[in-house]
Design a protein around this motif. Structure first.
Motif, PDB file in Angstrom:
ATOM      1  N   ASN A  65      42.286  56.303  60.533  1.00 37.60           N
ATOM      2  CA  ASN A  65      43.409  56.926  61.221  1.00 37.60           C
ATOM      3  C   ASN A  65      43.674  58.302  60.601  1.00 37.60           C
ATOM      4  OD1 ASN A  65      45.941  57.730  62.214  1.00 37.60           O
ATOM      5  ND2 ASN A  65      46.564  55.597  62.521  1.00 37.60           N
ATOM      6  N   LEU A  66      43.060  59.327  61.183  1.00 36.82           N
ATOM      7  CA  LEU A  66      43.136  60.672  60.618  1.00 36.82           C
ATOM      8  C   LEU A  66      44.545  61.251  60.652  1.00 36.82           C
ATOM      9  CD1 LEU A  66      39.810  62.201  61.961  1.00 36.82           C
ATOM     10  CD2 LEU A  66      40.274  61.112  59.755  1.00 36.82           C
ATOM     11  N   GLN A  67      45.338  60.886  61.642  1.00 39.67           N
ATOM     12  CA  GLN A  67      46.721  61.376  61.706  1.00 39.67           C
ATOM     13  C   GLN A  67      47.527  60.826  60.533  1.00 39.67           C
ATOM     14  OE1 GLN A  67      48.823  60.460  65.320  1.00 39.67           O
ATOM     15  NE2 GLN A  67      50.617  61.643  64.748  1.00 39.67           N
ATOM     16  N   GLN A  68      47.378  59.544  60.236  1.00 46.33           N
ATOM     17  CA  GLN A  68      48.082  58.957  59.095  1.00 46.33           C
ATOM     18  C   GLN A  68      47.570  59.534  57.786  1.00 46.33           C
ATOM     19  OE1 GLN A  68      47.861  54.678  59.343  1.00 46.33           O
ATOM     20  NE2 GLN A  68      49.633  54.568  60.706  1.00 46.33           N
ATOM     21  N   VAL A  69      46.251  59.747  57.679  1.00 44.78           N
ATOM     22  CA  VAL A  69      45.691  60.354  56.467  1.00 44.78           C
ATOM     23  C   VAL A  69      46.350  61.706  56.227  1.00 44.78           C
ATOM     24  CG1 VAL A  69      43.620  61.368  55.420  1.00 44.78           C
ATOM     25  CG2 VAL A  69      43.476  59.139  56.559  1.00 44.78           C
ATOM     26  N   SER A  70      46.469  62.503  57.272  1.00 44.57           N
ATOM     27  CA  SER A  70      47.081  63.825  57.159  1.00 44.57           C
ATOM     28  C   SER A  70      48.549  63.727  56.735  1.00 44.57           C
ATOM     29  CB  SER A  70      46.965  64.562  58.494  1.00 44.57           C
ATOM     30  OG  SER A  70      47.607  65.809  58.416  1.00 44.57           O
ATOM     31  N   SER A  71      49.310  62.845  57.357  1.00 38.82           N
ATOM     32  CA  SER A  71      50.732  62.693  57.027  1.00 38.82           C
ATOM     33  C   SER A  71      50.931  62.235  55.581  1.00 38.82           C
ATOM     34  CB  SER A  71      51.396  61.685  57.963  1.00 38.82           C
ATOM     35  OG  SER A  71      51.464  62.184  59.262  1.00 38.82           O
ATOM     36  N   ILE A  72      50.144  61.271  55.160  1.00 43.46           N
ATOM     37  CA  ILE A  72      50.285  60.736  53.805  1.00 43.46           C
ATOM     38  C   ILE A  72      49.838  61.775  52.784  1.00 43.46           C
ATOM     39  CG2 ILE A  72      49.540  58.919  52.217  1.00 43.46           C
ATOM     40  CD1 ILE A  72      49.249  57.171  54.852  1.00 43.46           C
ATOM     41  N   THR A  73      48.783  62.505  53.097  1.00 38.88           N
ATOM     42  CA  THR A  73      48.321  63.576  52.204  1.00 38.88           C
ATOM     43  C   THR A  73      49.402  64.637  52.035  1.00 38.88           C
ATOM     44  OG1 THR A  73      46.028  63.171  52.810  1.00 38.88           O
ATOM     45  CG2 THR A  73      46.522  65.310  51.831  1.00 38.88           C
ATOM     46  N   LYS A  74      50.077  64.987  53.103  1.00 44.16           N
ATOM     47  CA  LYS A  74      51.185  65.955  53.024  1.00 44.16           C
ATOM     48  C   LYS A  74      52.301  65.428  52.133  1.00 44.16           C
ATOM     49  CE  LYS A  74      50.403  68.162  57.483  1.00 44.16           C
ATOM     50  NZ  LYS A  74      50.898  68.325  58.864  1.00 44.16           N
ATOM     51  N   ALA A  75      52.612  64.146  52.240  1.00 46.39           N
ATOM     52  CA  ALA A  75      53.637  63.553  51.387  1.00 46.39           C
ATOM     53  C   ALA A  75      53.219  63.596  49.922  1.00 46.39           C
ATOM     54  CB  ALA A  75      53.913  62.116  51.810  1.00 46.39           C
ATOM     55  N   ILE A  76      51.972  63.267  49.632  1.00 41.36           N
ATOM     56  CA  ILE A  76      51.479  63.303  48.246  1.00 41.36           C
ATOM     57  C   ILE A  76      51.547  64.731  47.707  1.00 41.36           C
ATOM     58  CG2 ILE A  76      49.408  63.028  46.826  1.00 41.36           C
ATOM     59  CD1 ILE A  76      48.703  60.612  48.708  1.00 41.36           C
ATOM     60  N   GLU A  77      51.169  65.697  48.508  1.00 38.04           N
ATOM     61  CA  GLU A  77      51.241  67.098  48.090  1.00 38.04           C
ATOM     62  C   GLU A  77      52.674  67.539  47.836  1.00 38.04           C
ATOM     63  OE1 GLU A  77      49.162  69.146  51.207  1.00 38.04           O
ATOM     64  OE2 GLU A  77      47.194  68.542  50.457  1.00 38.04           O
ATOM     65  N   PHE A  78      53.621  67.044  48.634  1.00 37.98           N
ATOM     66  CA  PHE A  78      55.033  67.373  48.448  1.00 37.98           C
ATOM     67  C   PHE A  78      55.484  67.007  47.044  1.00 37.98           C
ATOM     68  CE2 PHE A  78      59.488  65.904  48.618  1.00 37.98           C
ATOM     69  CZ  PHE A  78      60.119  67.071  49.030  1.00 37.98           C
ATOM     70  N   PHE A  79      55.038  65.856  46.539  1.00 39.51           N
ATOM     71  CA  PHE A  79      55.469  65.407  45.228  1.00 39.51           C
ATOM     72  C   PHE A  79      54.696  66.053  44.085  1.00 39.51           C
ATOM     73  CE2 PHE A  79      56.943  61.956  48.006  1.00 39.51           C
ATOM     74  CZ  PHE A  79      58.292  62.034  47.704  1.00 39.51           C
ATOM     75  N   ARG A  80      53.578  66.709  44.360  1.00 33.28           N
ATOM     76  CA  ARG A  80      52.808  67.384  43.316  1.00 33.28           C
ATOM     77  C   ARG A  80      53.407  68.735  42.943  1.00 33.28           C
ATOM     78  NH1 ARG A  80      46.446  66.347  44.494  1.00 33.28           N
ATOM     79  NH2 ARG A  80      46.513  64.147  44.005  1.00 33.28           N
ATOM     80  N   ASP A  81      54.050  69.385  43.887  1.00 35.39           N
ATOM     81  CA  ASP A  81      54.597  70.729  43.627  1.00 35.39           C
ATOM     82  C   ASP A  81      55.790  70.693  42.713  1.00 35.39           C
ATOM     83  OD1 ASP A  81      52.668  71.765  45.292  1.00 35.39           O
ATOM     84  OD2 ASP A  81      53.960  71.764  47.061  1.00 35.39           O
TER      85      ASP A  81
END
Length: 81
Positions: A65-81
């Motif tokens: 599910n590429l849409q979910q992969v993208s959404s979850i990746t964005k969330a993970i990136e949010f917490f890295r900054d």
């Protein structure tokens, strides 16, 4: 969202004490939980947050599910900054 479960990323400022708040993952489903009739997402602690996002990312990749992969990746990136 899965079976009504919704994850929310953003800044959480408990009782407006932290001048804008800290990055947080919130969770709610349907119309639960509520406080005094107002939807009040539960804030997930950082260690649990990482486990949840990691597990969801693994599931999305496994399911292709590429849409979910993208959404979850964005969330993970949010917490890295």
């Amino acid at each position: 969202m899965d079976d009504g479960l919704v994850l929310i990323i953003g800044h959480y400022d408990h009782k407006n004490k932290n001048n804008g708040g800290e990055k947080a993952l919130g969770v709610h489903w349907g119309d639960y939980p509520q406080s005094r009739g107002i939807l009040s997402p539960c804030v997930i602690p950082a260690a649990t947050r990482s486990a949840i996002l990691s597990g969801l990312l693994h599931q999305a990749v496994t399911n292709g599910n590429l849409q979910q992969v993208s959404s979850i990746t964005k969330a993970i990136e949010f917490f890295r900054d």
